[in-house]
Scaffold this active site. Structure first.
Site, PDB file in Angstrom:
ATOM      1  N   LYS A  41      -6.414  -9.383  88.945  1.00 54.44           N
ATOM      2  CA  LYS A  41      -6.333  -8.020  88.399  1.00 54.44           C
ATOM      3  C   LYS A  41      -6.619  -8.009  86.902  1.00 54.44           C
ATOM      4  O   LYS A  41      -7.361  -7.153  86.393  1.00 54.44           O
ATOM      5  CB  LYS A  41      -4.962  -7.429  88.695  1.00 54.44           C
ATOM      6  CG  LYS A  41      -4.720  -7.156  90.174  1.00 54.44           C
ATOM      7  CD  LYS A  41      -3.294  -6.696  90.439  1.00 54.44           C
ATOM      8  CE  LYS A  41      -3.091  -6.400  91.914  1.00 54.44           C
ATOM      9  NZ  LYS A  41      -1.694  -6.012  92.217  1.00 54.44           N
ATOM     10  N   SER A  52       1.952  -2.220  94.438  1.00 51.10           N
ATOM     11  CA  SER A  52       1.747  -2.769  93.098  1.00 51.10           C
ATOM     12  C   SER A  52       1.327  -1.712  92.093  1.00 51.10           C
ATOM     13  O   SER A  52       1.285  -2.001  90.882  1.00 51.10           O
ATOM     14  CB  SER A  52       0.694  -3.879  93.143  1.00 51.10           C
ATOM     15  OG  SER A  52      -0.574  -3.369  93.495  1.00 51.10           O
TER      16      SER A  52
END
Length: 807
Positions: free
Chosen positions: A694, A651
């Site tokens: 996140k 990611s």
């Protein structure tokens, strides 16, 4: 920058569940519903597996824990019309031919207890009535007749000898010597028989003449020979008499036992019953007619151990075994203790296990529990494959050292419902060839359901059931809507709700507690949101410590200004079922050389396989973006700063390539941004997991130091529908104090991060002048030129000449 992505609006970063989707005031208004909804494929597969009678159609219910797998199984079984097939009652009795192999007797449903009662009555007759019957008439008269007949024959045989002996002054005398009766020849003295030694003593004392002793000694050898001849015939007569007496006794006993067992034989015609009764009669004749002090207890020796019985209208059984060890699964043999310690095990100690109790019905097992018990899985698969249940399988004798018997196997028919997750299913399918043959029905339980009207009504029904079963306050519409929003947050996928109802139920219970503390009669949305916040706070210590370390300068994260070759990537940590996001500083350096891209984590053996793959994809993406017609001759390194554990996942690959291009072009990156997303080799930004956490992790870092109004997070466009941000983040976005951007390509991310045109490749003109990628391409060419000592014929133009697609 006119084509740079625009920030998402507040209504795009969180789905709001409309309270109008519910047609009730509180969940107390809802009728209890047992129907399984929202899992139609799994429900259909389970229904087929429960209804079919074909062999091997056992069911594996696959899905993660907390999604209601077991509840669905229980509800499906509760709603099933469970007609019991004609499965017999099961009994064990003593096996007289093989005492270590108790005999199995199978009887029609409901007959076992009647058989046990009849056999107990037989044992009572053997213990009490049979001895009295054998002592009475007509056997007593027959015994006297036999004895008289034998006595007459004995007299006829001994009378001539006795007369002859009397003529010679001798007589026959029967004397008991130990256990034997012996006939001997004695001399007559004064008309009475005396032992030879006594005669000699009297001669010495002068009470008898020497001639009398001499006469006896002369005729004794001949008399002894005649006696021996007669004695052998007497022995035969006595044996004939004893045999006749025993035969008469046995005949009478057989008649009596036959009369008692006849109704049992007529009532229970099964061959195993007939064999057992024959053996009982034979054993009684052999062991009990001779008398003795240590006769076996007839109630134990001739008893019946019913291990399984059925009622006449009893439905098919449903057994849920929570501790499926070998004893609980197969059955066991109990020890019996006597005065001197444990006694040998026998048929009466046999106890049924879950497989036998579920015969003709359904057995529900947790796959993880079965696999965790030594020997249980192999025993289960053998039983399903053969259809025979061995209560004491031969290979586990070491587990039961006191068990000395092996009961006859039982033919069973049981449908097993095995509940487990995907990992166990794949492992069994790969390693156990029997698994795919015995568990042919897969009920695949999704961990998500559709976010539509049906899914919302299912949430309401689940909460209504929990409140009733656990006596919790009812939830109003806002409370159910808040739980649905939390389900959408857990799912983190567009138009989906989590089917992990275990987690939803935990929040509902805590929300009910919060409502009770606040004195509320019902649970509303505020109570639910407070419960969610409380659970995150309890597990959020690592996140809070991370923020403190940033604030104290221990961890270097910049949220303002700009830096060349530095970017804020985003990662997650897990605390139980909860996930927390945090920023991670990634740096890149580059210079002329031949080393290529260096993955510092990989060189330090801290890179996981997925991160390593992502790093190689990054190299392919860089070649695609630069479109260089010469080798890429530079040395570049990338690192996750202040990361001392392993790094895995891809990611951060979008952040890594943007950071690398910044180092290559010397164009700074705005530190007010954080970014997450994986990339492919053509520069597309792909979806990642944990996007909500996140964003919130970076928001917390920015808010901890004070929001500047221009900070934000860049996410993949494919994740846009997955957003379910916290309400405080949504409020900041709505107020313009924080921003979320969704990008589809690396070029879009570069434009936001650098504040410059990233550039778009055009076949005829290359990248536009002044764009970041044009600068990157030019710098890469410069590194190549420096690596060539004397470039001669090969002088590629700054922009490529026109060529076809394959050129």
């Amino acid at each position: 920058m006119s084509d740079a992505p625009k920030p998402l609006a507040a209504e795009q970063v969180r789905w709001r569940c409309p309270e109008g989707a519910f047609d009730f005031e509180t969940t107390a208004d809802l009728a209890t519903r047992r129907e399984i909804v929202a899992q139609p494929v799994a429900r259909e597969a389970l229904a087929f597996g429960l209804a079919t009678t074909a062999r091997g159609q056992n069911v594996y219910v696959r899905g993660p824990r907390g999604t209601g797998r077991m509840s669905m199984v229980r509800e499906a079984l509760a709603g099933l019309e469970r007609r019991r097939p004609e499965r017999p009652d099961r009994c064990y009795v003593h096996n007289f031919d093989q005492p270590d192999r108790p005999r199995l007797i199978s009887l029609p449903p409901g007959d076992a207890r009647h058989f046990r009662r009849r056999v107990r009555e037989l044992a009572e007759f053997i213990a009490n009535d049979l001895p009295q019957a054998l002592d009475g008439e007509p056997l007593a008269s027959e015994r006297l007749a036999i004895q008289e007949r034998i006595r007459t024959r004995i007299d006829a045989l001994t009378e001539p000898l006795e007369k002859e002996l009397r003529r010679d002054g001798m007589a026959l005398v029967s004397a008991q010597q130990g256990p034997m009766t012996q006939t001997m020849v004695f001399p007559l003295l004064d008309g009475e028989p005396v032992p030879p030694a006594e005669l000699r003593r009297r001669v010495r004392e002068g009470k008898a003449t020497e001639d009398r002793l001499k006469h006896f000694e002369e005729h004794f050898p001949d008399a002894q020979k005649k006696l021996q001849s007669v004695a052998s015939k007497l022995g035969r007569l006595q044996r004939e008499g004893l045999d006749a007496l025993r035969e008469a006794t046995e005949q009478r006993a057989r008649e009596l036992l036959g009369n008692v067992t006849a109704p049992i034989r007529e009532r229970f015609e099964q061959p195993a019953v007939q064999t057992f009764l024959d053996e009982v009669v034979a054993d009684v004749l052999e062991t009990r007619l001779g008398g003795g002090e240590q006769l076996p207890d007839p109630f134990t020796r001739y008893g019946v151990n019913v291990v399984l019985e059925h009622g006449p209208d009893e439905p098919a059984p449903v057994v849920e075994e929570n501790v499926p060890n070998l004893a609980n699964l197969l059955g066991t043999v109990e020890f019996r203790w006597g005065r001197n310690g444990p006694r040998p095990s026998d048929y009466s100690g046999i106890r049924p296990g879950a497989l036998l109790r579920a015969d003709g019905g359904y057995l529900v097992l947790d796959a993880n529990d079965v696999l965790g018990e030594p020997g249980a899985w192999r025993a289960l698969m053998r039983t399903l494959r053969t259809g025979l249940l061995e209560i004491v399988p031969p290979e586990i004798g070491w587990l039961r050292p006191g068990v000395t018997i092996s009961p006859e196997p039982i033919d069973i028919s049981v449908r097993v419902i095995l509940v487990g997750d995907t990992g166990i299913y794949q492992w069994l399918d790969a390693l156990d060839p029997d698994f795919s043959e015995q568990f042919k029905v897969l009920s695949d339980f999704d961990h998500e359901i559709e976010r539509n009207g049906e899914g919302l009504q299912h949430y309401a029904a689940v909460i209504a059931r929990i409140t009733r079963e656990e006596n919790l306050p009812a939830f109003d519409r806002s409370g159910v809507a808040a739980l649905a929003e939390h389900g959408a947050r857990i799912a983190a996928r567009a138009n989906r709700l989590s089917a992990r109802f275990g987690r939803i139920a935990d929040i509902a219970r805590e929300a009910a507690f919060v409502a009770g503390q606040a004195g509320g009669q019902h649970v509303n949305g505020e109570h639910v949101r407070e419960a969610v916040a409380r659970t995150r706070k309890r597990a959020g210590l690592p996140s809070r410590k991370f923020l403190d370390r940033i604030h104290s300068g221990g961890v270097c994260i910049e949220t303002r200004g700009s830096r060349v070759g530095q970017i804020n990537a985003l990662a997650v940590i897990h605390s139980g079922p909860l996930t927390f996001g945090f920023p991670n500083r990634v740096t890149a350096t580059i210079g002329a050389g031949q080393a290529g891209l260096i993955n510092i984590e990989g060189s330090a053996s801290l890179s996981g396989s997925i991160h390593t793959k992502g790093f190689h994809i990054l190299g392919g993406c860089l070649r695609h973006l630069l479109r260089a017609e010469h080798p890429l001759t530079f040395s570049a390194s990338l690192a996750f700063e202040q990361s001392y554990g392993g790094v895995d996942g891809d990611s951060a690959s979008c952040a890594e390539i943007c950071c690398l291009l910044s180092a290559l072009t010397d164009v700074p990156i705005e530190q007010r941004f954080a970014i997450t997303g994986s990339i492919d080799q053509h520069g597309r930004v792909q979806a990642v997991g944990g996007v909500n956490e996140k964003i919130e992790g970076y928001f917390d870092v920015c808010a901890h130091a004070g929001l500047a109004g221009d900070q934000g997070v860049i996410i993949p466009f494919a994740n846009r529908g997955d957003l379910m941000l916290r309400l405080d983040v949504v409020e900041a976005i709505d107020a313009g104090r924080f921003h979320v951007y969704a990008v589809e390509r690396v070029e879009d991310a570069l434009a936001l991060l650098t504040g410059r045109d990233a550039g778009r490749w055009e076949a005829d003109h290359g990248y536009s002048e002044g764009s970041v990628l044009a600068a990157a391409r030019a710098q890469a060419r410069d590194y190549w030129r420096r690596s060539v000592p004397q470039p001669t014929a090969t002088n590629a133009p700054a922009h490529p000449v026109a060529r076809d697609e394959d050129g």
